[in-house]
Scaffold this motif. Structure first.
Motif, PDB file in Angstrom:
ATOM      1  N   LYS A   1       0.847  -1.197   0.000  1.00 56.62           N
ATOM      2  CA  LYS A   1       0.000   0.000   0.000  1.00 56.62           C
ATOM      3  C   LYS A   1       0.877   1.239   0.000  1.00 56.62           C
ATOM      4  O   LYS A   1       1.611   1.495   0.953  1.00 56.62           O
ATOM      5  CB  LYS A   1      -0.916   0.015   1.231  1.00 56.62           C
ATOM      6  N   LYS A   2       0.812   2.006  -1.085  1.00 58.58           N
ATOM      7  CA  LYS A   2       1.551   3.253  -1.173  1.00 58.58           C
ATOM      8  C   LYS A   2       0.606   4.416  -0.965  1.00 58.58           C
ATOM      9  O   LYS A   2      -0.466   4.466  -1.561  1.00 58.58           O
ATOM     10  CB  LYS A   2       2.256   3.380  -2.530  1.00 58.58           C
ATOM     11  N   LEU A   3       1.022   5.337  -0.125  1.00 62.06           N
ATOM     12  CA  LEU A   3       0.239   6.539   0.095  1.00 62.06           C
ATOM     13  C   LEU A   3       0.515   7.542  -1.020  1.00 62.06           C
ATOM     14  O   LEU A   3       1.523   7.441  -1.725  1.00 62.06           O
ATOM     15  CB  LEU A   3       0.611   7.153   1.442  1.00 62.06           C
ATOM     16  N   VAL A   4      -0.368   8.498  -1.183  1.00 61.99           N
ATOM     17  CA  VAL A   4      -0.148   9.527  -2.194  1.00 61.99           C
ATOM     18  C   VAL A   4       1.068  10.368  -1.814  1.00 61.99           C
ATOM     19  O   VAL A   4       1.945  10.631  -2.641  1.00 61.99           O
ATOM     20  CB  VAL A   4      -1.394  10.419  -2.356  1.00 61.99           C
ATOM     21  N   HIS A   5       1.142  10.769  -0.558  1.00 65.59           N
ATOM     22  CA  HIS A   5       2.240  11.614  -0.096  1.00 65.59           C
ATOM     23  C   HIS A   5       3.476  10.782   0.255  1.00 65.59           C
ATOM     24  O   HIS A   5       3.360   9.669   0.778  1.00 65.59           O
ATOM     25  CB  HIS A   5       1.823  12.384   1.158  1.00 65.59           C
ATOM     26  N   PRO A   6       4.660  11.324   0.019  1.00 71.32           N
ATOM     27  CA  PRO A   6       5.860  10.697   0.589  1.00 71.32           C
ATOM     28  C   PRO A   6       5.792  10.766   2.110  1.00 71.32           C
ATOM     29  O   PRO A   6       5.104  11.633   2.672  1.00 71.32           O
ATOM     30  CB  PRO A   6       7.005  11.573   0.060  1.00 71.32           C
ATOM     31  N   VAL A   7       6.494   9.864   2.759  1.00 70.11           N
ATOM     32  CA  VAL A   7       6.597   9.874   4.224  1.00 70.11           C
ATOM     33  C   VAL A   7       8.074   9.939   4.583  1.00 70.11           C
ATOM     34  O   VAL A   7       8.895   9.242   3.985  1.00 70.11           O
ATOM     35  CB  VAL A   7       5.966   8.617   4.850  1.00 70.11           C
TER      36      VAL A   7
END
Length: 410
Positions: free
Chosen positions: A114-120
């Motif tokens: 699962k990749k989020l839209v925003h970088p972390v």
């Protein structure tokens, strides 16, 4: 459908393995800022980050950032993390838990592809504790522009080693200038370091703000002389002045109610000799209150007391550090609350009595904090302990707070 959960065994393993670096005989940890132990702790953390694609960089204060890309690299990053440095006789959770829980969140997302839209970006702030170099929260303070890097570089530890020299010798001096960059939001998970959540039987604290705090150094001066020949009535002993001042300080702070705090954590005599009346008594003064105006008034009155000494003594007050009272971002508070409801957690709002890097971050962008209870409210102590179920609960709230935050429409 059951909400996504972090892996309990993996989180506990991260914490257990990190605790071995700088481990002390009574179960705690000594991994002070910019020491070899600090370097080794960060090195271990980075091996775990690199295994799931994290890309690391260091800045000129020794702040460590590990980036995990999102689906849109043009989006501002979400910051998560805390610190890995400890007190000289610290526990295994203060700060460390926030960093390793953030790591476990990224591992869980990686497991689920699962990749989020925003970088972390997981952040390890340098010298948060302030136990080796003054002031505390140095790395985040310079990052936020509230402290000057040149001043911090000159700070000396008890052995006379400067922050800058320790930065070089520990290999933590990065090529990137320490300065703020835009971020979408910042989330910090931390142990409470106090007894309120445990007393209220709550598993999660939704932190609404942080107490303001002022640090001072007070020097009372008299005259040094031999302990034997000089009669008590003819001495100019600054310890006597100290004994007259202390009850007044505690009484004055008590007038400001239950939320007021005073701590005298350091007390030194110079010269420090058994058979010599000292010339100077130097003590630290830590004053705290969640309402800034009240803190200002209380500090003014307490400092006036410190200057009210008999004429045979001199009194000098030096301001060491000020950290204003702050309120956290309502949007971050809301998503943390939503995460606790999604997970059916027993939560309550709470004000932090301790300072955190999030104080400085809150001056730059939306910031929120999550607390979990610690046994008997004990922290900065080798007996510091957090029950595994609370460690897991906090990490799951962090996970879903991050997801909810990044899925919101901007």
């Amino acid at each position: 459908m059951k909400a996504l959960q972090i892996k309990t065994a993996r989180l506990l393993s991260f914490i257990s393995k990190m605790a071995k670096i700088g481990a002390k005989s009574n179960g705690g940890c000594n991994r002070q800022a910019l020491t070899e132990e600090d370097r080794l702790g960060r090195e271990l953390f980075l091996t775990w980050c690199h295994a799931i694609g994290g890309v690391a960089r260091l800045d000129s204060m020794g702040n460590l950032f590990v980036r995990f890309e999102g689906t849109d690299s043009t989006k501002l990053p979400v910051l998560m993390g805390s610190h890995l440095d400890t007190q000289p006789s610290g526990g295994n959770f203060d700060g460390v838990y926030g960093v390793l829980a953030a790591l476990e969140v990224m591992y869980t997302l990686h497991d689920q592809k699962k990749k989020l839209v925003h970088p972390v970006e997981i952040v390890v702030w340098s010298n948060e504790e302030g136990s080796r170099f003054t002031p505390a929260m140095s790395g985040s303070g310079v990052f936020a522009g509230k402290l000057k890097q040149s001043d911090i570089y000159k700070s000396l530890d008890d052995q006379g080693v400067s922050y800058h020299d320790a930065l070089i010798s520990s290999g933590q001096n990065g090529t990137e200038l320490c300065q703020a960059f835009p971020f979408f939001a910042s989330l910090e998970l931390h142990i409470e370091q106090g007894p309120i959540l445990e007393a209220e039987q709550k598993s999660i604290g939704i932190v609404t703000g942080v107490q303001g705090m002022n640090w001072y150094q007070i020097t009372l001066s008299g005259e040094t002389t031999h302990a034997g020949p000089t009669p008590m009535s003819m001495r100019k002993d600054p310890v006597q002045a100290l004994m007259a001042i202390l009850p007044n300080i505690y009484d004055k702070v008590a007038e400001y109610g239950e939320q007021a705090r005073v701590t005298i954590g350091k007390l030194t005599t110079i010269p420090s000799s058994t058979n010599t009346v000292p010339e100077h008594v130097i003590f630290s003064l830590d004053l705290r209150h969640p309402v800034q105006k009240t803190l200002d008034n209380m500090s003014k009155e307490v400092l006036e007391l410190c200057n009210q000494v008999p004429s045979i003594f001199n009194s000098d007050v030096e301001l060491l550090w000020e950290s204003p009272a702050i309120e956290f971002d309502l949007r971050c508070i809301d998503v943390i609350h939503m995460a606790t409801e999604l997970l059916n957690m027993n939560a309550m709002p709470i004000v932090s009595g301790a300072g955190h890097d999030s104080v400085y971050l809150s001056t730059l962008g939306p910031t929120g904090m999550i607390f979990v209870p610690c046994k008997d409210g004990i922290s900065h102590n080798e007996k510091e302990h957090v029950e595994p179920e609370h460690l897991v609960s906090g990490a799951n709230v962090l996970l879903h707070s991050l997801i909810l935050l990044t899925e919101e429409k901007e």
